[in-house]
Design an enzyme around this catalytic site. Structure first.
Site, PDB file in Angstrom:
ATOM      1  N   HIS A   1       0.842  -1.209   0.000  1.00  0.00           N
ATOM      2  CA  HIS A   1       0.000   0.000   0.000  1.00  0.00           C
ATOM      3  C   HIS A   1       0.875   1.257   0.000  1.00  0.00           C
ATOM      4  CE1 HIS A   1      -3.633   2.326   1.545  1.00  0.00           C
ATOM      5  NE2 HIS A   1      -2.636   3.152   1.812  1.00  0.00           N
ATOM      6  N   GLU A   2       1.872   1.284   0.886  1.00  0.00           N
ATOM      7  CA  GLU A   2       2.739   2.461   0.993  1.00  0.00           C
ATOM      8  C   GLU A   2       3.676   2.588  -0.205  1.00  0.00           C
ATOM      9  OE1 GLU A   2       2.256   4.771   3.153  1.00  0.00           O
ATOM     10  OE2 GLU A   2       0.697   3.587   4.141  1.00  0.00           O
TER      11      GLU A   2
ATOM     12  N   HIS B   1       2.030   4.368  -3.052  1.00  0.00           N
ATOM     13  CA  HIS B   1       2.123   5.835  -2.922  1.00  0.00           C
ATOM     14  C   HIS B   1       3.487   6.321  -3.411  1.00  0.00           C
ATOM     15  CE1 HIS B   1      -1.607   6.486  -0.808  1.00  0.00           C
ATOM     16  NE2 HIS B   1      -1.260   5.756   0.237  1.00  0.00           N
TER      17      HIS B   1
END
Length: 393
Positions: free
Chosen positions: A66-67, A70
């Protein structure tokens, strides 16, 4: 983030893990290990706990994905990425700047939840596939659990309030609509406070209804979001207030230097008493600066040890102290100081010489001065913001 342990690099990004990851690793393991017996019985307890631990590690990998999503999209948009850190509330992607357009900001924010939702679909498809090839039901249950938690993670992060990804999406929308990134950021932060209060209320309601652990956890998350949203609003407001302000405008010029070789007792008696400074650059015998010492560090030395402990022994090493040039924008320095906490200080250098120091008290004074000069701005820091810096000094 302080107290984070570097794990290495993934896809070119520095990846850290905070010690609090152990807490969520345990919670994930416990949650899955206690759920599985009610879903698929007949296995020894050790099997449930091993699969619980395996599922927890897979979920941490999902949080990391998820990170990293980004980070990848930010890099493509021309925004530098300082690090990716896993911690108690999931993960943090530390960016070295802001997106240049609302469209880029939207893409960076949406990348994380989109990845979580894609992982949810992937684990769901895996569970269906495993069921078709007669895989043990307990393994299929773990796959469904991962699909469910990733779905909840993706949807939760889409809640419309900073610092959640949904708040970043709100900010991108408001930025595009009004053409003002500051106004958009403050609007998203205030929406985050509303979301936080709703979560706290839901957590308290669940607690009263008998869901002790779930209620406390939900309220705790709400409290964290509320605090983070307020911090976000303070940061954005401070950036607006200090637009065009240089580090030289805030610093205390020519700070007194602490000799690193003398003991703490002598330093307090000869240098600190009667002075107004809260921090001092520390120099060695040849005059080179080796670190920084603050009153708090002096207080932490027991009176019985002050005569045998040198100032250099307790000083913060120079590589851990933020530095800046006098003509650098103050907002850029504050961005570097923010991850170190409200008690952080910075040294101002020209060449190899220290020409100033920036402390929380310096920032608080400047906030007060600029508030007086701009009595009715559209968005300003609140009086509590100045107090926050002042208390930290």
């Amino acid at each position: 983030m302080r107290d984070a342990i570097p794990l290495g690099r993934i896809a070119g990004f520095v990846v850290n893990v905070h010690w609090s990851v152990l807490v969520i690793l345990w919670l994930f393991t416990w949650s899955l290990a206690t759920m599985l017996p009610g879903t698929v019985g007949g296995y020894p307890a050790v099997v449930y706990w091993l699969l619980g631990a395996g599922g927890a590690v897979m979920l941490l990998a999902s949080l990391l994905a998820h990170e990293l999503a980004h980070a990848v999209v930010a890099r493509r948009a021309g925004v530098s990425v300082e690090s990716v850190t896993l911690w108690l509330f999931g993960g943090v992607t530390a960016l070295g700047g802001e997106a240049k357009t609302p469209k880029a900001a939207f893409r960076i924010a949406f990348a994380g939840p989109a990845t979580s939702l894609a992982l949810s679909a992937t684990f769901g498809a895996l569970a269906i596939t495993l069921a078709g090839v007669r895989t043990p039901a307990i393994v299929i249950s773990v796959a469904w659990w991962l699909a469910t938690v990733n779905l909840l993670l993706g949807l939760f992060n889409l809640l419309p309030g900073a610092p959640l990804d949904g708040g970043r999406l709100v900010r991108a929308y408001l930025w595009r609509r009004h053409g003002d990134s500051v106004r958009a950021g403050i609007g998203a932060a205030r929406a985050g406070r509303v979301v936080a209060l709703v979560l706290i209320a839901l957590g308290l309601a669940e607690f009263v209804a008998g869901g002790l652990v779930g209620g406390v956890w939900l309220a705790f998350i709400g409290w964290f979001i509320f605090a983070a949203a307020r911090e976000e609003e303070t940061r954005i407001s401070t950036q607006q207030l200090f637009a065009g302000v240089r580090v030289a405008d805030a610093m205390t010029a020519q700070p007194h230097t602490a000799p690193g070789w003398i003991n703490v007792e002598d330093f307090i008696q000869r240098y600190v008493l009667g002075e107004r400074h809260s921090a001092y650059p520390v120099a060695d015998r040849d005059g080179s600066i080796t670190g920084l010492v603050a009153l708090r560090q002096l207080r932490d030395v027991a009176p019985s040890r002050r005569s045998t402990t040198s100032v250099g022994d307790i000083a913060l090493p120079l590589h851990s102290v933020p530095t800046a040039r006098p003509q650098e924008p103050l907002t850029a320095l504050l961005e570097r100081m923010a991850p170190l906490g409200p008690r952080s200080r910075a040294l101002v250098t020209e060449g190899s010489a220290v020409v100033g120091i920036v402390t929380p008290s310096d920032v608080a004074r400047l906030i007060d001065v600029y508030r007086l000069a701009q009595p009715e701005p559209t968005f300003t820091t609140s009086p509590q913001d100045a107090d926050r810096f002042s208390d930290a000094g």
